[in-house]
Design a protein around this motif. Structure first.
Motif, short mmCIF file in Angstrom:
data_model
loop_
_atom_site.label_atom_id
_atom_site.label_comp_id
_atom_site.label_asym_id
_atom_site.label_seq_id
_atom_site.Cartn_x
_atom_site.Cartn_y
_atom_site.Cartn_z
N ARG A 35 37.91 44.75 43.05
CA ARG A 35 37.92 46.07 41.78
C ARG A 35 38.59 47.00 42.46
O ARG A 35 39.35 47.48 42.00
CB ARG A 35 36.46 45.95 42.10
CG ARG A 35 35.52 44.99 41.21
CD ARG A 35 33.97 45.67 40.67
NE ARG A 35 33.82 44.08 40.23
CZ ARG A 35 33.55 44.13 38.55
NH1 ARG A 35 34.44 44.65 38.23
NH2 ARG A 35 32.96 42.87 38.35
N VAL A 36 38.38 47.25 43.74
CA VAL A 36 39.39 48.30 44.55
C VAL A 36 41.30 48.56 44.64
O VAL A 36 41.48 48.84 43.90
CB VAL A 36 38.65 48.35 46.53
CG1 VAL A 36 39.63 50.03 46.38
CG2 VAL A 36 37.95 49.30 45.94
N LEU A 37 41.24 47.09 45.13
CA LEU A 37 41.91 46.72 44.71
C LEU A 37 43.45 46.66 42.75
O LEU A 37 44.12 47.21 42.61
CB LEU A 37 42.44 45.23 45.16
CG LEU A 37 44.18 44.51 44.79
CD1 LEU A 37 45.13 45.21 45.72
CD2 LEU A 37 44.02 42.98 45.42
N LYS A 38 42.22 46.34 42.55
CA LYS A 38 42.48 46.49 40.69
C LYS A 38 42.86 47.98 40.21
O LYS A 38 43.76 48.69 39.59
CB LYS A 38 41.69 46.19 39.82
CG LYS A 38 41.80 44.41 39.57
CD LYS A 38 39.96 43.77 39.84
CE LYS A 38 40.12 44.02 38.14
NZ LYS A 38 41.34 42.57 36.97
N GLY A 39 41.95 48.65 40.97
CA GLY A 39 42.33 50.41 40.59
C GLY A 39 43.67 51.03 41.29
O GLY A 39 44.05 51.87 40.59
N GLU A 82 39.25 37.82 45.12
CA GLU A 82 38.39 37.13 44.03
C GLU A 82 39.22 37.37 43.21
O GLU A 82 39.56 38.12 42.31
CB GLU A 82 36.81 37.46 43.63
CG GLU A 82 36.57 36.99 42.44
CD GLU A 82 36.49 35.75 42.82
OE1 GLU A 82 37.00 34.83 42.49
OE2 GLU A 82 35.43 35.21 43.75
N ARG A 83 40.04 36.09 42.91
CA ARG A 83 41.67 36.12 42.18
C ARG A 83 40.39 35.68 40.40
O ARG A 83 41.52 36.07 39.85
CB ARG A 83 41.75 34.17 42.66
CG ARG A 83 42.83 33.54 41.66
CD ARG A 83 43.77 34.24 42.07
NE ARG A 83 45.21 33.82 41.27
CZ ARG A 83 46.02 33.37 42.06
NH1 ARG A 83 47.09 32.39 42.51
NH2 ARG A 83 47.09 33.35 40.68
N SER A 84 39.45 35.39 40.31
CA SER A 84 39.05 35.12 38.76
C SER A 84 38.99 36.60 38.28
O SER A 84 38.90 36.77 36.95
CB SER A 84 37.93 34.72 38.69
OG SER A 84 36.84 35.17 39.34
N LEU A 85 39.17 37.79 38.92
CA LEU A 85 38.40 39.35 38.70
C LEU A 85 39.94 39.87 38.31
O LEU A 85 40.19 40.54 38.04
CB LEU A 85 38.09 39.72 39.08
CG LEU A 85 36.29 39.68 39.34
CD1 LEU A 85 35.63 40.65 40.81
CD2 LEU A 85 36.11 39.57 38.12
N MET A 86 41.68 39.06 39.00
CA MET A 86 42.99 39.59 38.80
C MET A 86 43.48 38.85 37.56
O MET A 86 43.34 37.98 37.09
CB MET A 86 44.02 39.00 39.31
CG MET A 86 43.32 40.00 40.78
SD MET A 86 42.92 41.00 41.45
CE MET A 86 44.99 41.70 41.62
N THR A 87 43.82 39.96 37.04
CA THR A 87 44.70 39.50 35.99
C THR A 87 46.24 39.28 36.41
O THR A 87 46.96 39.29 37.35
CB THR A 87 45.39 40.70 34.41
OG1 THR A 87 46.01 41.66 35.39
CG2 THR A 87 43.85 41.50 34.05
#
Length: 607
Positions: A445-449, A565-570
């Motif tokens: 989630r931090v990486l996505k941000g 966590e690959r499943s959280l990444m688009t």
């Protein structure tokens, strides 16, 4: 072959800089001085007259009295009690460094003075402050908050009166940047200032911020740790040469030659008389109410000057890096990328053994950076937090707190360097062999941000306050957040933290092409672990979208994909990460060899 031994750190000390046992005798001495001065309370800020994040040892008054060594804070010492006001970065550090039986620690929001200051001033009493250490804006704010309760009065510094072993003021060599490093001449910059003076119907401007003065005169020094500052003051008139006010020991024949035809040089002790002379002529003078000492505005007004309160006019153009400065910043990040590749390769080999310490990790990283001759300092003390220490946002490891990194714990390393070509700042959260499902969730989630900021496109006029939420949205979805800004401005071989732009609710100045910023969302679980991922980015005109801006990433170091966590990444986020890693490999790969090169190729492999 993995490197196993490193020279002792030179850029960073691990000494414990505070001693709570000294608080009691120093409070006693200060209260004696307060009685002699007939005041009921005295303010002690972390700042010096130049408002720098790093202050020389001779200006560390807050640390001297309270023991607290953080980069921001304010103490109010009353006759019977005392308070230390800090922000959330220092919630754990401040109580550990001071004597909490004598000083109450208050956590407050950044910006402004807490109204709780009045708790330490009796009704009808007198609260004294040093007008060289507080700005006009701060004095007004304080006066308003104590209205009807206590009188706020300027006074000579009472800490200086009791500080018998106070260190001498710093004197360091001064260098001047050639056009190949500055990209803009001093004459051109002064010409810009004179246009500002014309527009404001002003006769002169007073500069107190060292980064502004260093940028204006294309000079750098070593007066404070981590930042290549020359401490001094300057007055730029609408006509005639500017005057640079410096410590007598800095005024050398070489300095005079370097500034010949550009500026007069005068001893710092003559600043007050120069201000009085401006006032005596009834001149209109620009003073920044948020950074200049109140003493400057008071001296000018007292002698008849018209003070124009306006933001330091250098802050904007300094933050908009020109093409030469940006080329230097890109070069600095490439050099830093080489050092980080060597460090991360070393860490990957050593961490699973469970024998690394926080100090050992700092020493290793500094050693890899110092292999590059143009690396002259760290840009700040490295934050090296193993396991639960990673949850302390501004943790500074000391010999007393040094902790061993156990296999399976997260390791947070936030560091930066000052290269002659530019300034770097990078955070990586490192894998040591295991991670829980929660840790991978939060890391992703931090990486996505961070990716959301990196890929943002926005119209001209957008502020950092407006885009800050892009970095927090994925943490918010999980019901968590972080209590620091997402990003700050970064100087070009200047301060690693610089205004007036950043990415946080408090940054309301529009972003402009050439601004260099950090992009560093995080997550912290007190007592367990911390996560932060940080790259530096530069604002640029968005290609194909007139009137819009976007970001170019400057940092060139791998982001650990083993914690994702690959499943959280688009797919779009994975594409961005793959493109980023491909660029790291393309630019840094040719500059490393052997085991490091093989490691880097694997670390930057596409997901």
């Amino acid at each position: 072959m993995t490197k196993t031994a490193f020279e002792p750190a030179k850029f960073q000390s691990f000494d414990e800089k505070s001693d709570p046992g000294q608080v009691a005798p120093r409070l006693k001495s200060l209260r004696s001085a307060m009685r002699s001065a007939q005041v009921d309370a005295f303010l002690i800020p972390r700042a010096d007259a130049h408002r720098g994040e790093s202050v020389p040892a001779s200006e560390a008054r807050l640390a001297y009295v309270t023991g607290f060594t953080g980069s921001a804070g304010l103490a109010v010492i009353g006759t019977g009690s005392a308070g230390l006001f800090i922000d959330s970065r220092y919630t754990l550090q401040a109580p550990a460094q001071t004597d909490t039986t004598l000083i109450t620690v208050h956590e407050v929001n950044q910006g402004g003075i807490s109204p709780d200051v009045k708790l330490y001033v009796p009704k009808g009493g007198r609260l004294a402050y040093d007008p060289w250490l507080h700005t006009p804006g701060e004095v007004r704010d304080l006066t308003d908050k104590l209205a009807g309760h206590a009188e706020v009065v300027p006074h000579a510094n009472l800490v200086d009166a009791i500080w018998t072993d106070r260190p001498a003021a710093p004197v360091s060599p001064i260098e001047f940047l050639g056009h190949n490093r500055s990209g803009r001449t001093t004459e051109d910059k002064i010409g810009y200032l004179r246009d500002v003076l014309d527009a404001e119907d002003a006769d002169a401007v007073v500069f107190t911020l060292p980064e502004s003065i260093c940028w204006l005169f294309n000079m750098r020094g070593r007066d404070v740790p981590n930042t290549p500052f020359v401490l001094g003051f300057a007055i730029v008139p609408k006509t005639g040469l500017p005057t640079l006010f410096l410590d007598d020991a800095k005024i050398t024949p070489d300095l005079k030659r370097a500034l010949d035809g550009l500026a007069e040089i005068a001893p710092g002790s003559t600043l007050a008389s120069a201000l009085e002379a401006l006032g005596g002529k009834g001149q209109a003078v620009i003073v920044d109410p948020q950074s200049a000492p109140a003493a400057i505005a008071e001296t000018l007004r007292g002698k008849g000057a018209r003070v124009i309160e306006k933001r330091d006019p250098v802050l904007g153009p300094k933050s908009r890096k020109n093409a030469v400065e940006l080329a230097g910043m890109r070069e600095a990040h490439k050099l830093d990328g080489v050092a980080l590749a060597k460090f991360l390769h070393w860490f990957d080999g050593a961490a699973p053994g469970g024998e690394l310490t926080e100090i050992g990790i700092v020493t290793a990283l500094e050693s890899f950076r110092r292999e590059e001759d143009s690396c002259v300092d760290a840009s700040f003390d490295t934050i090296s937090g193993a396991g639960p220490n990673g949850a302390i946002v501004h943790y500074r490891v000391t010999s007393k707190t040094d902790r061993k990194l156990h296999a399976g714990e997260l390791m947070l390393v936030d560091s930066g360097a000052q290269y002659l070509s530019g300034t770097t700042d990078i955070t990586r959260t490192l894998y040591t062999g295991a991670a829980s499902a929660e840790q991978k969730d939060r890391y992703t989630r931090v990486l996505k941000g961070m990716i959301a900021i990196s890929t943002a496109r926005f119209p001209l006029g957008t502020t950092g306050a407006q885009i800050d939420a892009l970095a927090r949205q994925f943490l918010w979805q999980a019901g968590v957040t972080y209590n620091h800004g997402t990003g700050h401005g970064v100087g070009a071989f200047l301060g690693v933290h610089e205004g007036p732009v950043g990415i946080a609710p408090r940054y309301t100045v529009p972003l402009e092409a050439g601004n260099v910023l950090s992009n560093e969302p995080g997550y912290y679980k007190t007592g367990e672990y911390g996560i932060r991922i940080e790259n530096l980015i530069v604002v640029r005109e968005a290609e194909g979208f007139p009137g819009y801006l976007d970001f170019e990433t400057l940092t060139l170091a791998p982001i650990d994909t083993r914690l994702i966590e690959r499943s959280l990444m688009t797919q779009a986020e994975i594409d961005w990460l793959n493109e980023f890693h491909a660029r790291v490999w393309t630019e840094v790969g040719p500059l490393v060899s052997g085991e490091v090169k093989a490691w880097l190729q694997q670390a930057t492999a596409a997901l």
